[in-house]
Design a protein around this motif. Structure first.
Motif, short mmCIF file in Angstrom:
data_model
loop_
_atom_site.label_atom_id
_atom_site.label_comp_id
_atom_site.label_asym_id
_atom_site.label_seq_id
_atom_site.Cartn_x
_atom_site.Cartn_y
_atom_site.Cartn_z
N VAL A 72 0.83 -1.21 0.00
CA VAL A 72 0.00 0.00 0.00
C VAL A 72 0.87 1.26 0.00
CG1 VAL A 72 -0.29 0.24 2.49
CG2 VAL A 72 -2.11 0.96 0.97
N HIS A 73 2.10 1.16 0.45
CA HIS A 73 3.00 2.31 0.47
C HIS A 73 3.43 2.72 -0.94
CE1 HIS A 73 4.15 1.22 4.85
NE2 HIS A 73 3.04 1.92 4.79
N CYS A 74 3.29 1.84 -1.91
CA CYS A 74 3.64 2.18 -3.30
C CYS A 74 2.70 3.25 -3.86
CB CYS A 74 3.58 0.93 -4.17
SG CYS A 74 4.85 -0.26 -3.74
N LEU A 75 1.54 3.42 -3.26
CA LEU A 75 0.62 4.46 -3.70
C LEU A 75 1.22 5.86 -3.53
CD1 LEU A 75 -2.79 3.21 -2.27
CD2 LEU A 75 -2.08 3.28 -4.65
N ALA A 76 2.18 6.01 -2.65
CA ALA A 76 2.80 7.32 -2.42
C ALA A 76 3.56 7.80 -3.65
CB ALA A 76 3.71 7.26 -1.21
N ALA A 77 3.91 6.91 -4.55
CA ALA A 77 4.64 7.30 -5.76
C ALA A 77 3.72 7.97 -6.79
CB ALA A 77 5.30 6.08 -6.38
N ASP A 80 -3.05 0.60 5.95
CA ASP A 80 -1.69 0.33 6.41
C ASP A 80 -1.65 -0.77 7.45
OD1 ASP A 80 1.07 0.63 6.72
OD2 ASP A 80 0.77 2.05 8.35
N GLY A 81 -2.52 -0.70 8.45
CA GLY A 81 -2.58 -1.74 9.47
C GLY A 81 -1.72 -1.47 10.69
N SER A 82 -0.78 -0.56 10.63
CA SER A 82 0.08 -0.32 11.78
C SER A 82 -0.69 0.35 12.92
CB SER A 82 1.30 0.52 11.40
OG SER A 82 0.92 1.68 10.72
N ARG A 83 -1.75 1.08 12.57
CA ARG A 83 -2.59 1.69 13.61
C ARG A 83 -3.29 0.60 14.42
NH1 ARG A 83 -8.21 4.07 12.61
NH2 ARG A 83 -7.86 2.93 10.71
N ASP A 84 -3.77 -0.45 13.74
CA ASP A 84 -4.42 -1.55 14.44
C ASP A 84 -3.42 -2.32 15.30
OD1 ASP A 84 -6.77 -0.86 13.13
OD2 ASP A 84 -6.36 -2.24 11.46
N ALA A 85 -2.22 -2.48 14.79
CA ALA A 85 -1.19 -3.18 15.56
C ALA A 85 -0.84 -2.39 16.82
CB ALA A 85 0.05 -3.39 14.71
N ALA A 86 -0.78 -1.07 16.72
CA ALA A 86 -0.47 -0.24 17.88
C ALA A 86 -1.58 -0.34 18.93
CB ALA A 86 -0.27 1.21 17.45
#
Length: 82
Positions: free
Chosen positions: A4-9, A57-63
């Protein structure tokens, strides 16, 4: 890096390709020069893309899960100390 971070390009590519595209398109959109319209549209689309990245991203859920686990461990240890 997550896919999903590839969308930043996308916004970066769009802003850099706008000048080349504006050379070949000599029209006005909404009374503005093409390049200005292109940049305004991609400014708004960048916000949408960042929202999509944040959502998937999912990192919010992990936190949140980590915070809940730490809170649960604190409750367990508080009762065992007495």
């Amino acid at each position: 890096m997550k896919p999903v971070h590839c969308l930043a390009a996308l916004p970066i590519a769009a802003f850099y390709s706008g000048g080349w595209l504006a050379e070949h398109v000599g029209t006005r959109l909404a009374g503005l020069p093409f390049l200005m319209t292109w940049n305004i549209v991609w400014l708004l689309l960048t916000s949408v893309i960042m929202l999509v990245m944040f959502r998937f991203d999912g990192s919010r859920d992990a936190a949140q899960r980590t915070a809940q686990q730490v809170a649960g461990e604190r409750r367990d240890h508080d009762g065992a100390a007495s």
